[in-house]
Design a protein around this motif. Structure first.
Motif, PDB file in Angstrom:
ATOM      1  N   ARG A 152      64.309  -8.758  13.764  1.00  0.00           N
ATOM      2  CA  ARG A 152      63.237  -9.285  14.616  1.00  0.00           C
ATOM      3  C   ARG A 152      62.731 -10.631  14.101  1.00  0.00           C
ATOM      4  O   ARG A 152      62.577 -11.585  14.867  1.00  0.00           O
ATOM      5  CB  ARG A 152      62.066  -8.298  14.693  1.00  0.00           C
ATOM      6  N   GLU A 153      62.455 -10.694  12.805  1.00  0.00           N
ATOM      7  CA  GLU A 153      61.867 -11.922  12.269  1.00  0.00           C
ATOM      8  C   GLU A 153      62.827 -13.099  12.398  1.00  0.00           C
ATOM      9  O   GLU A 153      62.424 -14.196  12.803  1.00  0.00           O
ATOM     10  CB  GLU A 153      61.462 -11.707  10.810  1.00  0.00           C
ATOM     11  N   CYS A 154      64.088 -12.889  12.074  1.00  0.00           N
ATOM     12  CA  CYS A 154      65.024 -14.018  12.106  1.00  0.00           C
ATOM     13  C   CYS A 154      65.438 -14.385  13.524  1.00  0.00           C
ATOM     14  O   CYS A 154      65.728 -15.552  13.799  1.00  0.00           O
ATOM     15  CB  CYS A 154      66.228 -13.727  11.222  1.00  0.00           C
ATOM     16  N   SER A 161      59.561 -20.730  16.252  1.00  0.00           N
ATOM     17  CA  SER A 161      58.329 -20.013  15.943  1.00  0.00           C
ATOM     18  C   SER A 161      57.253 -20.240  16.998  1.00  0.00           C
ATOM     19  O   SER A 161      56.990 -21.369  17.408  1.00  0.00           O
ATOM     20  CB  SER A 161      57.795 -20.459  14.575  1.00  0.00           C
ATOM     21  N   ASP A 162      56.626 -19.148  17.423  1.00  0.00           N
ATOM     22  CA  ASP A 162      55.507 -19.243  18.365  1.00  0.00           C
ATOM     23  C   ASP A 162      54.255 -19.816  17.709  1.00  0.00           C
ATOM     24  O   ASP A 162      53.282 -20.128  18.386  1.00  0.00           O
ATOM     25  CB  ASP A 162      55.180 -17.859  18.939  1.00  0.00           C
ATOM     26  N   TYR A 163      54.269 -19.938  16.378  1.00  0.00           N
ATOM     27  CA  TYR A 163      53.108 -20.462  15.660  1.00  0.00           C
ATOM     28  C   TYR A 163      53.249 -21.945  15.326  1.00  0.00           C
ATOM     29  O   TYR A 163      52.438 -22.497  14.588  1.00  0.00           O
ATOM     30  CB  TYR A 163      52.884 -19.670  14.365  1.00  0.00           C
ATOM     31  N   GLY A 164      54.302 -22.587  15.841  1.00  0.00           N
ATOM     32  CA  GLY A 164      54.468 -24.015  15.601  1.00  0.00           C
ATOM     33  C   GLY A 164      54.983 -24.352  14.215  1.00  0.00           C
ATOM     34  O   GLY A 164      54.765 -25.459  13.720  1.00  0.00           O
ATOM     35  N   ASP A 167      60.667 -26.785  11.798  1.00  0.00           N
ATOM     36  CA  ASP A 167      62.038 -26.282  11.835  1.00  0.00           C
ATOM     37  C   ASP A 167      62.613 -26.083  10.436  1.00  0.00           C
ATOM     38  O   ASP A 167      63.334 -25.112  10.180  1.00  0.00           O
ATOM     39  CB  ASP A 167      62.930 -27.235  12.627  1.00  0.00           C
ATOM     40  N   ASP A 168      62.303 -26.996   9.522  1.00  0.00           N
ATOM     41  CA  ASP A 168      62.848 -26.894   8.171  1.00  0.00           C
ATOM     42  C   ASP A 168      62.294 -25.669   7.448  1.00  0.00           C
ATOM     43  O   ASP A 168      63.026 -24.972   6.739  1.00  0.00           O
ATOM     44  CB  ASP A 168      62.539 -28.163   7.374  1.00  0.00           C
ATOM     45  N   ASP A 169      61.006 -25.390   7.647  1.00  0.00           N
ATOM     46  CA  ASP A 169      60.406 -24.199   7.042  1.00  0.00           C
ATOM     47  C   ASP A 169      61.043 -22.931   7.607  1.00  0.00           C
ATOM     48  O   ASP A 169      61.334 -21.982   6.870  1.00  0.00           O
ATOM     49  CB  ASP A 169      58.896 -24.171   7.293  1.00  0.00           C
ATOM     50  N   ALA A 170      61.243 -22.924   8.918  1.00  0.00           N
ATOM     51  CA  ALA A 170      61.864 -21.761   9.552  1.00  0.00           C
ATOM     52  C   ALA A 170      63.281 -21.560   9.032  1.00  0.00           C
ATOM     53  O   ALA A 170      63.698 -20.430   8.742  1.00  0.00           O
ATOM     54  CB  ALA A 170      61.872 -21.935  11.067  1.00  0.00           C
ATOM     55  N   ARG A 171      64.029 -22.647   8.895  1.00  0.00           N
ATOM     56  CA  ARG A 171      65.408 -22.553   8.406  1.00  0.00           C
ATOM     57  C   ARG A 171      65.451 -21.973   6.991  1.00  0.00           C
ATOM     58  O   ARG A 171      66.282 -21.108   6.685  1.00  0.00           O
ATOM     59  CB  ARG A 171      66.059 -23.936   8.427  1.00  0.00           C
ATOM     60  N   LYS A 172      64.547 -22.430   6.127  1.00  0.00           N
ATOM     61  CA  LYS A 172      64.521 -21.929   4.751  1.00  0.00           C
ATOM     62  C   LYS A 172      64.184 -20.439   4.711  1.00  0.00           C
ATOM     63  O   LYS A 172      64.739 -19.684   3.902  1.00  0.00           O
ATOM     64  CB  LYS A 172      63.511 -22.726   3.930  1.00  0.00           C
TER      65      LYS A 172
END
Length: 234
Positions: A152-154, A161-164, A167-172
């Protein structure tokens, strides 16, 4: 004694009873429990109907609160803030962020909640992210629960992310989930993360498919298809 009510929202977590008791001991007073409600959006909305105060603590059924968390020191939400989220330690990859963390939330905001795959991202008003850690998100209670968390998280991080989140943080974070190797059932969390990213790519042009992420029966079916019935409970 806390100024806030508290709700423990559980569904099928094996450690639900003990984590509810732990939350109650730490916060003091009575922590109401809402259990087994089908549909994540419906479950969160029902939380607003079991409390007596406008602002209340909300903990998921796999959240293990830090015994040293001082609820009496928590400040109420400010004007225009619908929710505050404390960080939680991830037991399979050592990440610490808002995933699975303790929340202080407004009853009125839940009643006015809109539509989003990450349900609480659709609250009206601002969301605060506290820098402190309030506990551990103990989602790795079985192979299925560990897989579901990673999936679910990935899927949501890969979708955007719905929280804005940048992209780099999400990728990590996705990379950390996919290489999970600590704690119980870490391999299932990693597999779920990889499969969640694949799902996000496949469903990129079918946005309604993402609603399946909030359907427990669909998730369990997807897991057993990939990993077998024998792996559901370990």
């Amino acid at each position: 004694m806390s100024l806030f009510d508290a709700v423990f929202l559980s569904y099928d977590e094996p450690m639900g009873n003990s984590l509810h008791a732990r939350l109650q001991r730490t916060l003091g007073g009575t922590v109401k429990r809402l259990h087994g409600v089908h549909g994540m959006r419906r479950a969160y909305r029902l939380c607003a109907e079991v409390v007596d105060r406008e602002q209340f603590f909300l903990a998921d059924g796999d959240f293990a609160i830090d015994n040293g968390f001082d609820a009496s020191a928590v400040e109420p939400l400010g004007e225009g803030v619908s929710m505050r989220v404390w960080q939680a330690v991830n037991p399979v990859n050592a990440l610490s962020y808002g995933y699975g963390g303790l929340k202080l939330i407004r009853r009125s905001a839940l009643r006015e909640m809109g539509e989003a795959v990450d349900v609480l991202a659709a609250l009206p008003g601002r969301i605060e992210f506290a820098p402190q850690t309030a506990g551990i998100t103990r989602f790795n209670q079985s192979p299925f629960h560990a897989w579901k968390a990673g999936f679910r998280e990935c899927a949501m991080l890969a979708r955007g992310s719905d929280y804005g989140m940048a992209d780099d943080d999400a990728r990590k974070r996705v990379e950390a989930w996919m290489t999970s190797h600590e704690g119980e059932f870490a391999a299932y969390a990693a597999a779920g993360a990889r499969e969640g990213v694949t799902f996000a790519r496949e469903a990129a042009h079918e946005t309604k498919e993402f609603d399946q992420l909030n359907d427990p029966a669909w998730l369990r079916g997807r897991f057993t298809t990939a990993h077998g019935d024998h792996a559901v409970s370990g």
